[in-house]
Write a protein that holds these residues in place. Structure first.
Motif, PDB file in Angstrom:
ATOM      1  N   ALA A   1      10.398   6.116 -76.852  1.00 16.14           N
ATOM      2  CA  ALA A   1      11.682   5.505 -77.251  1.00 16.14           C
ATOM      3  C   ALA A   1      12.210   6.617 -78.610  1.00 16.14           C
ATOM      4  CB  ALA A   1      11.359   4.260 -77.840  1.00 16.14           C
ATOM      5  N   ALA A   2      13.641   6.432 -78.560  1.00 15.71           N
ATOM      6  CA  ALA A   2      14.154   7.264 -79.764  1.00 15.71           C
ATOM      7  C   ALA A   2      15.749   6.960 -80.015  1.00 15.71           C
ATOM      8  CB  ALA A   2      14.137   8.623 -79.697  1.00 15.71           C
ATOM      9  N   ARG A   3      16.017   7.144 -81.119  1.00 18.80           N
ATOM     10  CA  ARG A   3      17.524   6.749 -81.415  1.00 18.80           C
ATOM     11  C   ARG A   3      18.388   8.148 -81.632  1.00 18.80           C
ATOM     12  NH1 ARG A   3      17.275   1.423 -83.408  1.00 18.80           N
ATOM     13  NH2 ARG A   3      15.010   0.749 -83.971  1.00 18.80           N
ATOM     14  N   LEU A   4      19.466   8.001 -80.931  1.00 19.39           N
ATOM     15  CA  LEU A   4      20.419   8.912 -81.285  1.00 19.39           C
ATOM     16  C   LEU A   4      21.823   8.435 -81.865  1.00 19.39           C
ATOM     17  CD1 LEU A   4      20.403  11.470 -78.091  1.00 19.39           C
ATOM     18  CD2 LEU A   4      20.027  12.025 -80.559  1.00 19.39           C
ATOM     19  N   GLY A   5      21.990   8.917 -83.278  1.00 20.33           N
ATOM     20  CA  GLY A   5      22.810   8.070 -83.657  1.00 20.33           C
ATOM     21  C   GLY A   5      22.603   6.539 -83.883  1.00 20.33           C
ATOM     22  N   THR A   6      23.555   5.778 -83.377  1.00 22.86           N
ATOM     23  CA  THR A   6      23.364   4.220 -83.285  1.00 22.86           C
ATOM     24  C   THR A   6      22.661   3.773 -82.170  1.00 22.86           C
ATOM     25  OG1 THR A   6      25.545   3.761 -82.640  1.00 22.86           O
ATOM     26  CG2 THR A   6      25.292   3.860 -85.090  1.00 22.86           C
ATOM     27  N   THR A   7      22.656   4.808 -81.223  1.00 22.12           N
ATOM     28  CA  THR A   7      21.926   4.385 -79.739  1.00 22.12           C
ATOM     29  C   THR A   7      20.788   4.482 -79.668  1.00 22.12           C
ATOM     30  OG1 THR A   7      24.279   5.042 -78.930  1.00 22.12           O
ATOM     31  CG2 THR A   7      22.393   4.771 -77.123  1.00 22.12           C
ATOM     32  N   ARG A   8      19.955   3.566 -78.953  1.00 20.54           N
ATOM     33  CA  ARG A   8      18.298   3.394 -78.829  1.00 20.54           C
ATOM     34  C   ARG A   8      18.173   3.572 -77.583  1.00 20.54           C
ATOM     35  NH1 ARG A   8      14.013   0.312 -78.252  1.00 20.54           N
ATOM     36  NH2 ARG A   8      12.320   1.190 -79.325  1.00 20.54           N
ATOM     37  N   LEU A   9      17.300   4.939 -77.238  1.00 21.62           N
ATOM     38  CA  LEU A   9      17.072   5.213 -75.634  1.00 21.62           C
ATOM     39  C   LEU A   9      15.704   4.901 -75.414  1.00 21.62           C
ATOM     40  CD1 LEU A   9      19.243   8.340 -75.502  1.00 21.62           C
ATOM     41  CD2 LEU A   9      19.875   5.994 -74.571  1.00 21.62           C
ATOM     42  N   ILE A  10      15.153   4.491 -74.052  1.00 21.73           N
ATOM     43  CA  ILE A  10      13.746   4.774 -73.821  1.00 21.73           C
ATOM     44  C   ILE A  10      13.780   5.209 -72.622  1.00 21.73           C
ATOM     45  CG2 ILE A  10      13.360   2.353 -75.103  1.00 21.73           C
ATOM     46  CD1 ILE A  10      13.238   0.990 -72.349  1.00 21.73           C
ATOM     47  N   ASP A  11      12.546   5.739 -72.219  1.00 19.20           N
ATOM     48  CA  ASP A  11      12.366   6.517 -70.666  1.00 19.20           C
ATOM     49  C   ASP A  11      10.456   6.537 -70.539  1.00 19.20           C
ATOM     50  OD1 ASP A  11      12.685   7.710 -68.604  1.00 19.20           O
ATOM     51  OD2 ASP A  11      13.623   9.302 -69.323  1.00 19.20           O
ATOM     52  N   ASN A  12      10.157   6.772 -69.415  1.00 16.49           N
ATOM     53  CA  ASN A  12       8.648   6.843 -69.232  1.00 16.49           C
ATOM     54  C   ASN A  12       8.683   7.754 -67.983  1.00 16.49           C
ATOM     55  OD1 ASN A  12       8.078   4.966 -66.856  1.00 16.49           O
ATOM     56  ND2 ASN A  12       9.877   3.951 -68.199  1.00 16.49           N
ATOM     57  N   ILE A  13       7.511   8.269 -67.706  1.00 16.16           N
ATOM     58  CA  ILE A  13       7.213   9.098 -66.424  1.00 16.16           C
ATOM     59  C   ILE A  13       5.617   8.799 -66.119  1.00 16.16           C
ATOM     60  CG2 ILE A  13       6.469  11.102 -67.866  1.00 16.16           C
ATOM     61  CD1 ILE A  13       7.843  12.610 -65.789  1.00 16.16           C
ATOM     62  N   THR A  14       5.352   8.843 -64.885  1.00 20.52           N
ATOM     63  CA  THR A  14       3.897   8.786 -64.348  1.00 20.52           C
ATOM     64  C   THR A  14       3.409  10.217 -64.756  1.00 20.52           C
ATOM     65  OG1 THR A  14       4.455   7.118 -62.580  1.00 20.52           O
ATOM     66  CG2 THR A  14       2.518   8.490 -62.243  1.00 20.52           C
ATOM     67  N   VAL A  15       2.035   9.975 -65.231  1.00 20.87           N
ATOM     68  CA  VAL A  15       1.064  11.409 -65.350  1.00 20.87           C
ATOM     69  C   VAL A  15      -0.116  11.102 -64.720  1.00 20.87           C
ATOM     70  CG1 VAL A  15      -0.119  12.565 -67.254  1.00 20.87           C
ATOM     71  CG2 VAL A  15       2.251  11.720 -67.773  1.00 20.87           C
ATOM     72  N   GLN A  16      -0.574  12.359 -64.155  1.00 21.36           N
ATOM     73  CA  GLN A  16      -2.069  12.076 -63.535  1.00 21.36           C
ATOM     74  C   GLN A  16      -2.970  12.730 -64.372  1.00 21.36           C
ATOM     75  OE1 GLN A  16      -2.746  10.090 -60.795  1.00 21.36           O
ATOM     76  NE2 GLN A  16      -4.650  10.784 -60.964  1.00 21.36           N
ATOM     77  N   LEU A  17      -3.797  12.207 -64.956  1.00 18.14           N
ATOM     78  CA  LEU A  17      -4.764  12.905 -65.901  1.00 18.14           C
ATOM     79  C   LEU A  17      -5.910  13.288 -64.932  1.00 18.14           C
ATOM     80  CD1 LEU A  17      -4.724  10.407 -68.929  1.00 18.14           C
ATOM     81  CD2 LEU A  17      -3.626  12.814 -68.809  1.00 18.14           C
ATOM     82  N   GLU A  18      -6.394  14.743 -65.136  1.00 18.38           N
ATOM     83  CA  GLU A  18      -7.421  15.082 -64.100  1.00 18.38           C
ATOM     84  C   GLU A  18      -8.591  15.440 -64.842  1.00 18.38           C
ATOM     85  OE1 GLU A  18      -5.857  18.541 -62.086  1.00 18.38           O
ATOM     86  OE2 GLU A  18      -4.068  17.461 -61.693  1.00 18.38           O
ATOM     87  N   ILE A  19      -8.821  15.387 -66.178  1.00 16.54           N
ATOM     88  CA  ILE A  19     -10.139  15.315 -66.700  1.00 16.54           C
ATOM     89  C   ILE A  19     -10.430  14.100 -67.542  1.00 16.54           C
ATOM     90  CG2 ILE A  19     -10.015  17.789 -66.677  1.00 16.54           C
ATOM     91  CD1 ILE A  19      -9.327  17.858 -69.738  1.00 16.54           C
TER      92      ILE A  19
END
Length: 293
Positions: A275-293
């Motif tokens: 999650a982060a802000r650019l100016g006055t706009t707040r954005l969120i994102d996510n992704i699946t990660v496969q940890l192998e160790i």
């Protein structure tokens, strides 16, 4: 009224309801006639991400009637957030619903959902105070309260939520399980712009200069996922390195957690969230990660 065509419902046509008891009567009658109800809860300002949710709902096995709710929920906005300027293009939203074959739209007012004196809310538990909850105190209590009310009013068999708001999806699933709501909560993969930015109503707030910078969030997530074989520390370091290249980004958090958002994940499937802000706009994102160790 008949068992197959209750008043306030015409197969193949869009009908708008603002009154909760009236919509409840329609869906209960349809369910009594053996129809399954699919719910897509929204705050309006519908975009292609919502369109994808609607399409999943309409294509669901046996989910023959789709209800889209459009309600800008004041309980999930904190002080200084964008409740008043949140877009409310109702006619455009209804047109999208017509295009997608939605038959029931629920458009209650604030007084319909929260009558005078109503002050009971749903507690999201400890997870509700982390990540998004830490930045936006009380947000998830507002989300779960309105979602629980929608579940009661609409009585769906299945409800669809976007994976872009992944913490919300996890908390709604947990609430449905913990409070014995008799329905399935289904997550739908994030819909993205051509540059990888997650579709969001708040993208409209980005300035012309900030719009291309928003793509850095997805670039950082992909950078982290690309080194998943090296372990969680490498994932986080790679993502942070990309984020650091864009000085306009004000980072709220970058977290690597398991699919249920428990911390300290070391192997197997995980979720990388930012999650982060650019100016006055707040954005969120996510992704699946496969940890192998």
């Amino acid at each position: 009224m008949t068992a197959t065509k209750p008043r306030g419902y015409t197969p193949g046509q869009l009908t708008v309801h603002a009154d909760p008891p009236a919509l409840h009567a329609v869906t209960r009658t349809l369910k009594g006639a053996g129809r399954r109800i699919a719910l897509v809860p929204t705050m309006g300002a519908l975009h292609d991400g919502h369109r994808e949710l609607i399409r999943h709902a309409r294509l669901a096995k046996g989910a023959s009637v789709t209800v889209v709710s459009i309600f800008v929920n004041p309980l999930q906005f904190g002080p200084g957030e964008d409740l008043e300027r949140y877009p409310r293009p109702l006619e455009a939203d209804l047109e999208m619903c017509r295009e997608e074959g939605v038959e029931l739209v629920f458009t209650p007012g604030v007084e319909d959902m929260y009558p005078a004196g109503a002050d009971t809310t749903v507690s999201p538990g400890a997870l509700g105070d982390e990540m998004e909850g830490a930045v936006r105190p009380g947000h998830f209590a507002g989300v779960l309260t309105v979602v629980s009310k929608l579940f009661h009013v609409v009585a769906p068999d299945v409800a669809y939520f976007g994976e872009k708001d992944y913490q919300q999806l996890v908390l709604v699933r947990k609430m449905a399980r913990d409070l014995d709501f008799p329905l399935d909560v289904v997550g739908v993969p994030t819909v993205r712009e051509d540059d990888g930015v997650a579709r969001s109503s708040r993208n409209a707030y980005l300035s012309a200069a900030d719009r291309p910078r928003a793509a850095v969030l997805q670039e950082a997530l992909r950078a982290g996922a690309s080194v998943s074989a090296q372990g969680p520390e490498a994932v986080l370091a790679a993502a942070r390195a990309v984020l650091a290249r864009e000085p306009a980004l004000e980072l709220d958090y970058l977290e690597l957690r398991d699919p249920d958002l428990r911390p300290d994940v070391r192997q197997g499937k995980a979720r990388l969230l930012v999650a982060a802000r650019l100016g006055t706009t707040r954005l969120i994102d996510n992704i699946t990660v496969q940890l192998e160790i």
